[in-house]
Design a protein around this motif. Sequence first.
Motif, PDB file in Angstrom:
ATOM      1  N   SER A 278      20.002 121.135  51.296  1.00 51.30           N
ATOM      2  CA  SER A 278      19.189 122.293  50.960  1.00 51.30           C
ATOM      3  C   SER A 278      20.073 123.515  50.865  1.00 51.30           C
ATOM      4  CB  SER A 278      18.125 122.505  52.032  1.00 51.30           C
ATOM      5  OG  SER A 278      17.460 123.715  51.806  1.00 51.30           O
ATOM      6  N   ASP A 279      19.771 124.364  49.922  1.00 48.91           N
ATOM      7  CA  ASP A 279      20.445 125.657  49.865  1.00 48.91           C
ATOM      8  C   ASP A 279      19.393 126.754  49.780  1.00 48.91           C
ATOM      9  OD1 ASP A 279      19.634 125.139  47.303  1.00 48.91           O
ATOM     10  OD2 ASP A 279      21.511 125.708  46.349  1.00 48.91           O
ATOM     11  N   ALA A 280      18.288 126.528  50.453  1.00 46.95           N
ATOM     12  CA  ALA A 280      17.150 127.434  50.372  1.00 46.95           C
ATOM     13  C   ALA A 280      17.191 128.555  51.400  1.00 46.95           C
ATOM     14  CB  ALA A 280      15.858 126.623  50.524  1.00 46.95           C
ATOM     15  N   GLY A 281      18.383 128.989  51.804  1.00 47.47           N
ATOM     16  CA  GLY A 281      18.475 130.154  52.652  1.00 47.47           C
ATOM     17  C   GLY A 281      18.642 129.874  54.134  1.00 47.47           C
ATOM     18  N   ALA A 282      18.572 128.644  54.551  1.00 49.31           N
ATOM     19  CA  ALA A 282      18.738 128.344  55.975  1.00 49.31           C
ATOM     20  C   ALA A 282      20.050 127.594  56.176  1.00 49.31           C
ATOM     21  CB  ALA A 282      17.573 127.503  56.461  1.00 49.31           C
ATOM     22  N   GLN A 283      20.941 128.195  56.937  1.00 44.02           N
ATOM     23  CA  GLN A 283      22.231 127.577  57.182  1.00 44.02           C
ATOM     24  C   GLN A 283      22.099 126.525  58.276  1.00 44.02           C
ATOM     25  OE1 GLN A 283      21.317 130.597  58.001  1.00 44.02           O
ATOM     26  NE2 GLN A 283      21.987 131.036  60.047  1.00 44.02           N
ATOM     27  N   SER A 284      22.840 125.453  58.141  1.00 43.58           N
ATOM     28  CA  SER A 284      22.834 124.391  59.135  1.00 43.58           C
ATOM     29  C   SER A 284      23.936 124.636  60.164  1.00 43.58           C
ATOM     30  CB  SER A 284      23.059 123.040  58.455  1.00 43.58           C
ATOM     31  OG  SER A 284      24.388 122.947  57.983  1.00 43.58           O
ATOM     32  N   ALA A 285      23.819 123.968  61.311  1.00 46.62           N
ATOM     33  CA  ALA A 285      24.859 124.072  62.344  1.00 46.62           C
ATOM     34  C   ALA A 285      26.185 123.573  61.792  1.00 46.62           C
ATOM     35  CB  ALA A 285      24.446 123.283  63.585  1.00 46.62           C
ATOM     36  N   ARG A 286      26.136 122.534  60.958  1.00 49.53           N
ATOM     37  CA  ARG A 286      27.344 121.974  60.347  1.00 49.53           C
ATOM     38  C   ARG A 286      28.016 123.003  59.434  1.00 49.53           C
ATOM     39  NH1 ARG A 286      26.492 116.631  56.878  1.00 49.53           N
ATOM     40  NH2 ARG A 286      28.358 116.793  55.646  1.00 49.53           N
ATOM     41  N   GLU A 287      27.227 123.699  58.656  1.00 50.19           N
ATOM     42  CA  GLU A 287      27.726 124.728  57.750  1.00 50.19           C
ATOM     43  C   GLU A 287      28.366 125.872  58.537  1.00 50.19           C
ATOM     44  OE1 GLU A 287      24.752 125.610  54.737  1.00 50.19           O
ATOM     45  OE2 GLU A 287      25.417 127.684  54.706  1.00 50.19           O
ATOM     46  N   VAL A 288      27.710 126.319  59.605  1.00 52.24           N
ATOM     47  CA  VAL A 288      28.233 127.414  60.420  1.00 52.24           C
ATOM     48  C   VAL A 288      29.540 126.991  61.102  1.00 52.24           C
ATOM     49  CG1 VAL A 288      27.800 128.912  62.412  1.00 52.24           C
ATOM     50  CG2 VAL A 288      25.987 128.515  60.732  1.00 52.24           C
ATOM     51  N   ALA A 289      29.585 125.763  61.611  1.00 47.24           N
ATOM     52  CA  ALA A 289      30.812 125.262  62.248  1.00 47.24           C
ATOM     53  C   ALA A 289      31.958 125.236  61.237  1.00 47.24           C
ATOM     54  CB  ALA A 289      30.581 123.883  62.842  1.00 47.24           C
ATOM     55  N   ALA A 290      31.676 124.791  60.015  1.00 52.56           N
ATOM     56  CA  ALA A 290      32.710 124.730  58.973  1.00 52.56           C
ATOM     57  C   ALA A 290      33.207 126.127  58.614  1.00 52.56           C
ATOM     58  CB  ALA A 290      32.169 124.018  57.731  1.00 52.56           C
ATOM     59  N   ILE A 291      32.293 127.070  58.495  1.00 53.55           N
ATOM     60  CA  ILE A 291      32.698 128.422  58.096  1.00 53.55           C
ATOM     61  C   ILE A 291      33.476 129.098  59.219  1.00 53.55           C
ATOM     62  CG2 ILE A 291      30.769 129.955  58.698  1.00 53.55           C
ATOM     63  CD1 ILE A 291      32.336 129.634  55.229  1.00 53.55           C
ATOM     64  N   LYS A 292      33.135 128.802  60.464  1.00 53.89           N
ATOM     65  CA  LYS A 292      33.900 129.346  61.593  1.00 53.89           C
ATOM     66  C   LYS A 292      35.346 128.838  61.553  1.00 53.89           C
ATOM     67  CE  LYS A 292      30.500 130.337  65.173  1.00 53.89           C
ATOM     68  NZ  LYS A 292      30.024 129.944  66.519  1.00 53.89           N
ATOM     69  N   GLN A 293      35.537 127.571  61.180  1.00 53.22           N
ATOM     70  CA  GLN A 293      36.889 127.023  61.064  1.00 53.22           C
ATOM     71  C   GLN A 293      37.665 127.743  59.961  1.00 53.22           C
ATOM     72  OE1 GLN A 293      36.435 122.798  60.482  1.00 53.22           O
ATOM     73  NE2 GLN A 293      36.326 122.399  62.682  1.00 53.22           N
ATOM     74  N   VAL A 294      37.005 128.002  58.850  1.00 55.29           N
ATOM     75  CA  VAL A 294      37.646 128.718  57.746  1.00 55.29           C
ATOM     76  C   VAL A 294      38.092 130.098  58.229  1.00 55.29           C
ATOM     77  CG1 VAL A 294      37.243 129.831  55.504  1.00 55.29           C
ATOM     78  CG2 VAL A 294      36.427 127.498  55.905  1.00 55.29           C
TER      79      VAL A 294
ATOM     80  N   GLU B 123      24.642 136.385  42.284  1.00 57.48           N
ATOM     81  CA  GLU B 123      25.058 135.004  42.048  1.00 57.48           C
ATOM     82  C   GLU B 123      23.973 133.996  42.422  1.00 57.48           C
ATOM     83  OE1 GLU B 123      29.139 133.536  42.646  1.00 57.48           O
ATOM     84  OE2 GLU B 123      29.418 135.418  43.761  1.00 57.48           O
ATOM     85  N   GLY B 124      22.922 134.452  43.087  1.00 58.59           N
ATOM     86  CA  GLY B 124      21.840 133.559  43.491  1.00 58.59           C
ATOM     87  C   GLY B 124      22.220 132.663  44.671  1.00 58.59           C
ATOM     88  N   ILE B 125      23.119 133.161  45.519  1.00 63.26           N
ATOM     89  CA  ILE B 125      23.550 132.396  46.688  1.00 63.26           C
ATOM     90  C   ILE B 125      23.513 133.293  47.923  1.00 63.26           C
ATOM     91  CG2 ILE B 125      25.010 130.760  45.434  1.00 63.26           C
ATOM     92  CD1 ILE B 125      27.432 132.501  46.209  1.00 63.26           C
ATOM     93  N   ASP B 126      23.652 132.686  49.084  1.00 62.47           N
ATOM     94  CA  ASP B 126      23.776 133.430  50.326  1.00 62.47           C
ATOM     95  C   ASP B 126      25.256 133.637  50.617  1.00 62.47           C
ATOM     96  OD1 ASP B 126      20.995 133.541  50.674  1.00 62.47           O
ATOM     97  OD2 ASP B 126      20.961 131.610  51.677  1.00 62.47           O
ATOM     98  N   GLY B 127      25.578 134.239  51.754  1.00 64.32           N
ATOM     99  CA  GLY B 127      26.973 134.498  52.052  1.00 64.32           C
ATOM    100  C   GLY B 127      27.272 134.557  53.532  1.00 64.32           C
ATOM    101  N   TYR B 128      28.557 134.488  53.844  1.00 63.59           N
ATOM    102  CA  TYR B 128      29.067 134.642  55.205  1.00 63.59           C
ATOM    103  C   TYR B 128      30.140 135.721  55.172  1.00 63.59           C
ATOM    104  CZ  TYR B 128      26.818 130.228  56.422  1.00 63.59           C
ATOM    105  OH  TYR B 128      25.898 129.240  56.637  1.00 63.59           O
ATOM    106  N   LEU B 129      30.188 136.509  56.237  1.00 64.38           N
ATOM    107  CA  LEU B 129      31.160 137.583  56.342  1.00 64.38           C
ATOM    108  C   LEU B 129      31.775 137.579  57.732  1.00 64.38           C
ATOM    109  CD1 LEU B 129      32.478 140.336  55.513  1.00 64.38           C
ATOM    110  CD2 LEU B 129      30.454 141.392  56.523  1.00 64.38           C
ATOM    111  N   ALA B 130      33.095 137.735  57.792  1.00 68.75           N
ATOM    112  CA  ALA B 130      33.814 137.920  59.045  1.00 68.75           C
ATOM    113  C   ALA B 130      34.350 139.340  59.078  1.00 68.75           C
ATOM    114  CB  ALA B 130      34.961 136.921  59.151  1.00 68.75           C
ATOM    115  N   THR B 131      34.218 140.007  60.217  1.00 67.35           N
ATOM    116  CA  THR B 131      34.620 141.407  60.342  1.00 67.35           C
ATOM    117  C   THR B 131      35.895 141.555  61.170  1.00 67.35           C
ATOM    118  OG1 THR B 131      33.429 141.877  62.396  1.00 67.35           O
ATOM    119  CG2 THR B 131      32.164 142.028  60.316  1.00 67.35           C
ATOM    120  N   PRO B 132      36.542 142.711  61.101  1.00 63.74           N
ATOM    121  CA  PRO B 132      37.742 142.941  61.918  1.00 63.74           C
ATOM    122  C   PRO B 132      37.478 142.822  63.425  1.00 63.74           C
ATOM    123  CG  PRO B 132      37.642 144.552  60.172  1.00 63.74           C
ATOM    124  CD  PRO B 132      36.329 143.810  60.148  1.00 63.74           C
TER     125      PRO B 132
END
Length: 179
Positions: free
Chosen positions: A17-33, A113-122
Amino acid sequence: MISRLFWAMAAAFLGFSDAGAQSAREVAAIKQVFAKVQPKSFAANREYCGYIGWSRDGTLAVSRMKRGRTDQCRPPRARHLHIIASWHTHAAYDPEALSEVPSVTDILADADEGIDGYLATPGGRLWYIDTTDMEVTQLCGLGCLPRDPAFLQGSEGPILQSYSYRDLLRRENEITAQN
């Protein structure tokens, strides 16, 4: 057109699903990035960006990253992914910049772009940009990701857990008017 249809059918078939709800797996992957990219972003004082999505074999993957400018970054194309979200850093700490909260530009760019996003701050915060509801939510707070050693806590005033698009507009206008 065929590519979008293919990805939509593949995502539905595989249960993604890409309907606006992030999964725990997605959040874990983005944290690694972000754990890998944040130090580069601080050292270069540049935003870094990319996409996260589903590969053709059904695995969660990230695109190639791109080095942007101090205050913007345009992710590289990622035709090999069914993109579900963008990701980017906010470069190194700058006391003159509003960098601890997603900007109006950040939310509008993802919405375009019709997508959601993740942001990391200083300050090491992780934000989720939900373009369906046009709001941003802090997934984890100060220091949950690598933090710029030059970062000064509190320099932007209080940081809330979430903001609507209107809240972001109001916040940016108020802080700009104070300076």
